[in-house]
Design an enzyme around this catalytic site. Sequence first.
Site, short mmCIF file in Angstrom:
data_model
loop_
_atom_site.label_atom_id
_atom_site.label_comp_id
_atom_site.label_asym_id
_atom_site.label_seq_id
_atom_site.Cartn_x
_atom_site.Cartn_y
_atom_site.Cartn_z
N TRP B 101 0.82 -1.22 0.00
CA TRP B 101 0.00 0.00 0.00
C TRP B 101 0.85 1.26 0.00
O TRP B 101 0.54 2.22 -0.72
CB TRP B 101 -1.01 -0.03 1.16
CG TRP B 101 -2.12 -0.98 0.83
CD1 TRP B 101 -2.31 -2.22 1.36
CD2 TRP B 101 -3.14 -0.80 -0.16
NE1 TRP B 101 -3.41 -2.82 0.76
CE2 TRP B 101 -3.93 -1.97 -0.17
CE3 TRP B 101 -3.48 0.23 -1.03
CZ2 TRP B 101 -5.03 -2.14 -1.03
CZ3 TRP B 101 -4.56 0.07 -1.89
CH2 TRP B 101 -5.33 -1.10 -1.87
N ASP B 171 -1.41 7.07 6.11
CA ASP B 171 -2.51 6.22 5.66
C ASP B 171 -2.88 5.31 6.83
O ASP B 171 -2.12 4.42 7.20
CB ASP B 171 -2.05 5.38 4.45
CG ASP B 171 -3.15 4.47 3.93
OD1 ASP B 171 -4.21 4.37 4.56
OD2 ASP B 171 -2.93 3.86 2.86
N LYS B 195 -12.79 -0.65 6.68
CA LYS B 195 -12.20 -1.56 7.66
C LYS B 195 -12.80 -1.27 9.05
O LYS B 195 -13.57 -2.07 9.56
CB LYS B 195 -10.67 -1.45 7.69
CG LYS B 195 -10.02 -2.11 6.47
CD LYS B 195 -9.69 -1.15 5.38
CE LYS B 195 -8.63 -1.61 4.41
NZ LYS B 195 -8.83 -2.83 3.66
#
Lengths: 359, 359
Positions: B101, B171, B195
């Site tokens: 990511w 992030d 999430k």
Amino acid sequence: MRAYNFCAGPAALPTAVLEKAQSELLNWQGKGVSIMEMSHRSKDYIAVAEQAEADLRNLLNIPNNYKVLFLQGGASLQFSAIPLNLLGKNNQADYVHTGIWSDKAIKEAKRYGNIHTIDATYDVEGKMAIRPSQDWQLSENASYVHYCDNETIGGIQFGEIPTTTAPLVADLSSSILSTPLDISKFGLIYAGAQKNIGPAGLTIVIVRDDLLDQTKPEIPSLLKYSAQADNASMLNTPATYSWYLAGLVFEWLKEQGGVEAIHKINLEKSNLLYGYIDQSDFYANPIAQPNRSIMNVPFTLADSSLEKLFLQEAEAAHLLNLAGHRSVGGMRASIYNAVPLEGVQALVDFMDQFANKHG
Amino acid sequence: MRAYNFCAGPAALPTAVLEKAQSELLNWQGKGVSIMEMSHRSKDYIAVAEQAEADLRNLLNIPNNYKVLFLQGGASLQFSAIPLNLLGKNNQADYVHTGIWSDKAIKEAKRYGNIHTIDATYDVEGKMAIRPSQDWQLSENASYVHYCDNETIGGIQFGEIPTTTAPLVADLSSSILSTPLDISKFGLIYAGAQKNIGPAGLTIVIVRDDLLDQTKPEIPSLLKYSAQADNASMLNTPATYSWYLAGLVFEWLKEQGGVEAIHKINLEKSNLLYGYIDQSDFYANPIAQPNRSIMNVPFTLADSSLEKLFLQEAEAAHLLNLAGHRSVGGMRASIYNAVPLEGVQALVDFMDQFANKHG
């Protein structure tokens, strides 16, 4: 009880769709989880996503050389994405101005290229109309011609698809799926979902595949149509629950008989409401007959000091969200696919009682 | 019955939240319409939106000089929005690489400016660890330092907040709200909702207000943090239903005792699972102890040919979505806030039975 909801957007959804969604909210098809708790890459979810696309293709009779994208960001993000994807090396486009939404698209496009504006509205005996496309002064080197089919705020709509040489790009946010449409006449169509498709947070783009490969270098990767098309709109996690709900709406629309069948009902609904307004001295609509929106019906009261009372009494009668857009005032009834004929009849009955009492 | 759902995202939501959403899906608080059929500009909806922001501010103790934005497009759209908003006149930033990511964020940022990459992972006796920030070679003129707190795919997480001179941009997609956090140490935090916050299609950005006014000219208007902040995240129609659901999750989290209380449970859950894996010869986790994710626990089986059977038997035991990411294989249990301790206990019991049977 469910009220009749005339909201311009996020708008009414079919009660049957909400009931289906409610019944399986905690446990989708016996899988033990909600559809919104599923990976977008799972077999089950992909089947839902693909069925939604197949149903939309079927409903709009979308030719095979068009990609159908399920994106995020609303039509407003497309105001940026369209010039970034389609201006190409000419860096030039024509934009048709008919109201507040086309104006927003123009303002954003001007940040990216040479935009020629066609002011297409004119006055016909005190009513607003749209000049036909044969009277437009279009540019020679435009990469595309952009217009907004139905101005949600003004309640003004194109009676026909414009004729242009350059590819036609249309904002169909508030008219998609309300009327049969020849997709092959367009280069690109886009629509925020929150009127005729589903909840806010989903945006549909339908784009002819020969237009895909001319993006500007500064385009954010997620806005590239080609990349989204290559990844079946799953370049990153899409708005999975909104996509699922859109699928339920498409299924519902097929059960109603498809776009032709719903169009007949939409004409019945809009004819009923405009017909009542036209015969009344108490209510008025500012749009010329051929350009009246079949989805958004703005109207004024002869005595504007009665507006607040009108809204209060309407709400008491379970007729909701009839205030006009904050920028124009007055009243507006949005009568999208999910608003039934009985809802419009109830509105007309209420309007008549109100006019008799206060007129 | 509801299964235990270990999906990495879109992930499990609290059952109580889904039950609340289900109960009012067709008729929100007796108003006769669904919350997803309401105008984002209505008094009722704005109250819902503002309450969600207030609860998030309360849960994370967000200082007043930070804006909280409810956006669309996922963390991946922020990979573009962050450099477009924050690179500023230096046009330079440091990005810390710890996995898939952070790598995606780097690739996108490089399209917009001079990006210096710090490769921060290293090997400790065959396990992967993250080098502490005092060992990083940071640039002198970086406008910000970007890192991904928790790599959802690799299951590797920062044990502490890095120390940097330039504003820290993080992030937090898969770790926000799992652990108490000192927001004042950050310039910007962002997280896809799917999430620990709500359904996919909503993205939270928390940004210090002195960083707002340095956008690049080519930025799409909707991606400008300053414009979204000035319009309370309603520059256009937001993802209203996702925002509402996020509000229900925040409410639920407050009922659980807030972030400190859920953090204790998260530690209990992750200790239980890692503890079991570590004492087993049959299962293994590739991450060094201080950098093990408390949200995403990847593990391998001693005999990888048993993976398919493991997944089948797990599913039969109502333990879902344990396959590792398609790019790395193996297994992964995502144990976000909504996965209860009993779920992790059930997983450990199953793993133990499976190991005894096949080990």
